[in-house]
Design an enzyme around this catalytic site. Sequence first.
Site, short mmCIF file in Angstrom:
data_model
loop_
_atom_site.label_atom_id
_atom_site.label_comp_id
_atom_site.label_asym_id
_atom_site.label_seq_id
_atom_site.Cartn_x
_atom_site.Cartn_y
_atom_site.Cartn_z
N GLY A 105 -22.30 -1.12 85.98
CA GLY A 105 -22.86 -2.29 86.63
C GLY A 105 -22.16 -2.52 87.95
O GLY A 105 -21.59 -3.59 88.20
N ILE A 129 -28.40 -0.55 87.17
CA ILE A 129 -29.75 -0.48 86.62
C ILE A 129 -30.81 -0.97 87.59
O ILE A 129 -31.98 -0.59 87.50
CB ILE A 129 -29.82 -1.27 85.29
CG1 ILE A 129 -31.09 -0.91 84.51
CG2 ILE A 129 -29.74 -2.77 85.55
CD1 ILE A 129 -31.13 -1.49 83.12
N ASP A 186 -23.12 -9.47 83.25
CA ASP A 186 -24.00 -10.59 82.91
C ASP A 186 -23.49 -11.26 81.64
O ASP A 186 -23.35 -10.61 80.60
CB ASP A 186 -25.42 -10.04 82.68
CG ASP A 186 -26.45 -11.15 82.52
OD1 ASP A 186 -26.06 -12.30 82.23
OD2 ASP A 186 -27.65 -10.86 82.68
#
Length: 293
Positions: A105, A129, A186
């Site tokens: 990420g 992503i 996240d």
Amino acid sequence: MSEPKNKRQKREDYRAALRANGVTELPRKKFYRQRAHANPFSDHSLIYPPTPEQMDWASLYPHYAVEEPIEQKTETTESEESTGQELSAPAIRKLTKQVEVADIGCGFGGLLIALAPVLPETLVLGLEIRVSVTQFVEDRIKALRVQNEEQKLYRNIAVLRANTMKFMPNFFNKGQLNKIFICFPDPHFKARKHKQRIVSTTLNSEYAYVLRPGGIVYTITDVPDLHEWMVGHFNAHPAFERVSVEEQEADPLVEIMRNETEEGKKVTRHNGQKHVALFRRLEDPQWPEDVSA
């Protein structure tokens, strides 16, 4: 008179023009905007290799590619076996060294850029992503390589669009990595979305698989609940032990992780707290001796 371009068209035109000119200037982030997070369980039409050996790393790290490509054999069907035919996949150029550090990420690439000169002999890969964010980091690295061609900088970093929650073992062999960074993931605050968190019992087993004994997982977040979640899940996993605070603070990469990511800089601007925890990959236990022998 033509209609004014909408924002999406302006972004697409900017990126197309930048790449058409060879990406010699640093990209502007406003032309790569996207949602802050993506659903890892959605079908993102990702391309990934069946095995790590079939990954085309040379396209990401061209300066570390060997000269001669290696032909990849594929499985043959019954009809091909009967006719004596053998299919081969396109030849893949191998690297002179393996990727050893992964930033899961990686966002807009702040940590990658900071690690490049600090780990000049190590190949570092960012995994992201989101499409536009990945394109931004690609263009950023290309521009930095061109701007620092004489110094040969930034050749050891690259970015790949990938969903590590699904396909991490497709890219890395067992024990290939020695460092994994998980920076400001996240938080997925709602309980029903906790299964989307990047740290879990299942995913920690995959991290243990690709991380060699003695390797380190670096975690940082500004969300106390998520910090406790990550600490709890890594502490509960038999393949990991938490690194002491003294050893953690003596690691120069911790300071880089705190201050060089875009999210980390935002937390600093808002006087927020950054919660750090490191975890060491333990040696696998020995198999018990066969007492019946």
